[in-house]
Design a protein around this motif. Structure first.
Motif, PDB file in Angstrom:
ATOM      1  N   GLY A 152       0.697  -1.253  -0.214  1.00  0.00           N
ATOM      2  CA  GLY A 152       0.549   0.151   0.483  1.00  0.00           C
ATOM      3  C   GLY A 152       0.573   0.985  -0.348  1.00  0.00           C
ATOM      4  O   GLY A 152       2.206   0.972   0.331  1.00  0.00           O
ATOM      5  N   PHE A 153       0.552   2.522   0.010  1.00  0.00           N
ATOM      6  CA  PHE A 153       0.651   3.723   0.111  1.00  0.00           C
ATOM      7  C   PHE A 153       0.551   4.733   0.413  1.00  0.00           C
ATOM      8  O   PHE A 153      -1.047   5.058  -0.246  1.00  0.00           O
ATOM      9  CB  PHE A 153       1.300   3.856  -1.784  1.00  0.00           C
ATOM     10  CG  PHE A 153       1.692   3.157  -2.173  1.00  0.00           C
ATOM     11  CD1 PHE A 153       3.356   2.822  -2.905  1.00  0.00           C
ATOM     12  CD2 PHE A 153       1.538   2.061  -3.538  1.00  0.00           C
ATOM     13  CE1 PHE A 153       4.177   2.055  -3.473  1.00  0.00           C
ATOM     14  CE2 PHE A 153       2.367   0.927  -4.318  1.00  0.00           C
ATOM     15  CZ  PHE A 153       3.275   0.926  -4.329  1.00  0.00           C
ATOM     16  N   LEU A 154       0.741   5.260   0.694  1.00  0.00           N
ATOM     17  CA  LEU A 154       0.163   6.527   1.633  1.00  0.00           C
ATOM     18  C   LEU A 154       1.186   8.111   0.761  1.00  0.00           C
ATOM     19  O   LEU A 154       2.263   8.448   1.107  1.00  0.00           O
ATOM     20  CB  LEU A 154       0.438   6.385   3.913  1.00  0.00           C
ATOM     21  CG  LEU A 154       0.043   8.048   3.374  1.00  0.00           C
ATOM     22  CD1 LEU A 154      -0.920   7.848   3.646  1.00  0.00           C
ATOM     23  CD2 LEU A 154       0.414   7.347   5.192  1.00  0.00           C
ATOM     24  N   GLN A 155       0.084   8.830   0.726  1.00  0.00           N
ATOM     25  CA  GLN A 155       0.365   9.664  -0.383  1.00  0.00           C
ATOM     26  C   GLN A 155       1.127  11.028   1.065  1.00  0.00           C
ATOM     27  O   GLN A 155      -0.092  11.331   1.651  1.00  0.00           O
ATOM     28  CB  GLN A 155      -0.114  10.631  -1.323  1.00  0.00           C
ATOM     29  CG  GLN A 155       0.058   9.397  -3.002  1.00  0.00           C
ATOM     30  CD  GLN A 155      -1.129  10.083  -3.460  1.00  0.00           C
ATOM     31  OE1 GLN A 155      -0.185  11.047  -4.165  1.00  0.00           O
ATOM     32  NE2 GLN A 155      -2.163  10.068  -3.670  1.00  0.00           N
ATOM     33  N   ILE A 156       2.027  11.676   1.142  1.00  0.00           N
ATOM     34  CA  ILE A 156       2.281  12.487   1.779  1.00  0.00           C
ATOM     35  C   ILE A 156       3.105  14.037   1.968  1.00  0.00           C
ATOM     36  O   ILE A 156       4.106  14.108   0.302  1.00  0.00           O
ATOM     37  CB  ILE A 156       3.650  12.348   2.849  1.00  0.00           C
ATOM     38  CG1 ILE A 156       3.009  11.129   3.630  1.00  0.00           C
ATOM     39  CG2 ILE A 156       3.751  13.151   3.899  1.00  0.00           C
ATOM     40  CD1 ILE A 156       4.462  10.266   4.521  1.00  0.00           C
ATOM     41  N   GLU A 157       1.796  15.450   1.021  1.00  0.00           N
ATOM     42  CA  GLU A 157       2.356  16.024   0.174  1.00  0.00           C
ATOM     43  C   GLU A 157       2.837  16.174  -0.962  1.00  0.00           C
ATOM     44  O   GLU A 157       3.754  16.662  -1.286  1.00  0.00           O
ATOM     45  CB  GLU A 157       3.480  16.733   1.274  1.00  0.00           C
ATOM     46  CG  GLU A 157       2.855  17.483   2.705  1.00  0.00           C
ATOM     47  CD  GLU A 157       4.074  18.401   2.851  1.00  0.00           C
ATOM     48  OE1 GLU A 157       5.127  18.552   3.272  1.00  0.00           O
ATOM     49  OE2 GLU A 157       3.627  18.411   4.570  1.00  0.00           O
ATOM     50  N   THR A 158       2.392  14.829  -1.908  1.00  0.00           N
ATOM     51  CA  THR A 158       2.521  14.278  -3.099  1.00  0.00           C
ATOM     52  C   THR A 158       2.117  15.418  -4.217  1.00  0.00           C
ATOM     53  O   THR A 158       2.583  15.486  -5.360  1.00  0.00           O
ATOM     54  CB  THR A 158       2.314  12.991  -3.329  1.00  0.00           C
ATOM     55  OG1 THR A 158       1.017  12.720  -3.715  1.00  0.00           O
ATOM     56  CG2 THR A 158       2.992  12.813  -2.477  1.00  0.00           C
TER      57      THR A 158
END
Length: 210
Positions: A152-158
């Motif tokens: 899974g992927f969590l975007q951080i300020e992307t």
């Protein structure tokens, strides 16, 4: 070089390769019970009793006792020490997931703090069910893990710029509409992801063993 940092939650160290071990507060007891002697014990030791602290003092090669009231958590201090002493190598944090939600979220987002972002790619958090790592802006090739089916992927300020290629559920950046993309799978030995800015938290996971 691999530096293992053991926080206070229960952890399985048997599959972790390490060259230097830092125990954080009760994490030292978990290490000792697993037959691992800490090279360094760090903490205010408010989670251990007098006998446990005495044991830590006799087993650890080095001890750093912190004040109970401080700006940084015990884990942050341990991470600071690891980064100061070792300018290369991977830092594997075990025993930092689970338990109190505020503590777990703090630990998950620790590498995202601006103090640690230059080193984030060197840091990972692990437990028996998850492996979490951090990638900066750019294009990255991610290899499949035979022991963990899902990613899974969590975007951080992307800016919702995440793109995923070579996965069971590919994603074009222009179709991006979620902060978290969970339960993806590999269709081969690797997949490619890219982000234009910010960071992405990469979460390998598997179903809980019964």
């Amino acid at each position: 070089m691999n530096i293992l940092i053991a926080a206070g939650m229960p952890a399985d160290f048997s599959s972790i390769s390490y060259d230097f071990v830092i125990g954080v507060d009760f994490g030292n007891i978990n290490l000792i019970n697993a037959g691992i002697l800490p090279d360094l014990a760090v903490g205010d030791f408010d989670s251990v009793n007098a006998d446990e602290l005495k044991l830590i003092k006799t087993k650890a090669k080095e001890l750093i006792i912190l004040p109970a009231e401080k700006d940084d958590t015990d884990l942050e201090v341990a991470l600071d020490v690891a980064l100061k002493r070792f300018n290369q190598g991977k830092i594997i944090i075990a025993g930092a997931l689970g338990g109190r939600m505020d503590h777990m979220l703090t630990n998950l987002f620790l590498p995202v703090d601006k103090k640690y972002t230059p080193f984030a790619t060197r840091i990972s958090l692990v437990n028996q069910q998850n492996l979490i790592s951090y990638l900066p802006a750019g294009r990255h090739k991610i290899k499949a893990r035979p022991d963990m089916k899902y990613i899974g992927f969590l975007q951080i300020e992307t800016g919702n710029s995440l793109a995923i290629e070579g996965a069971k559920y590919p994603l074009k950046a222009e179709d991006n509409f979620k902060t978290i993309y969970a339960s993806n799978e590999f269709i081969g030995s690797e997949m490619n992801i890219s982000i234009k800015k910010g960071m992405v938290m990469v979460i390998f996971s598997k179903d809980q063993m019964k």
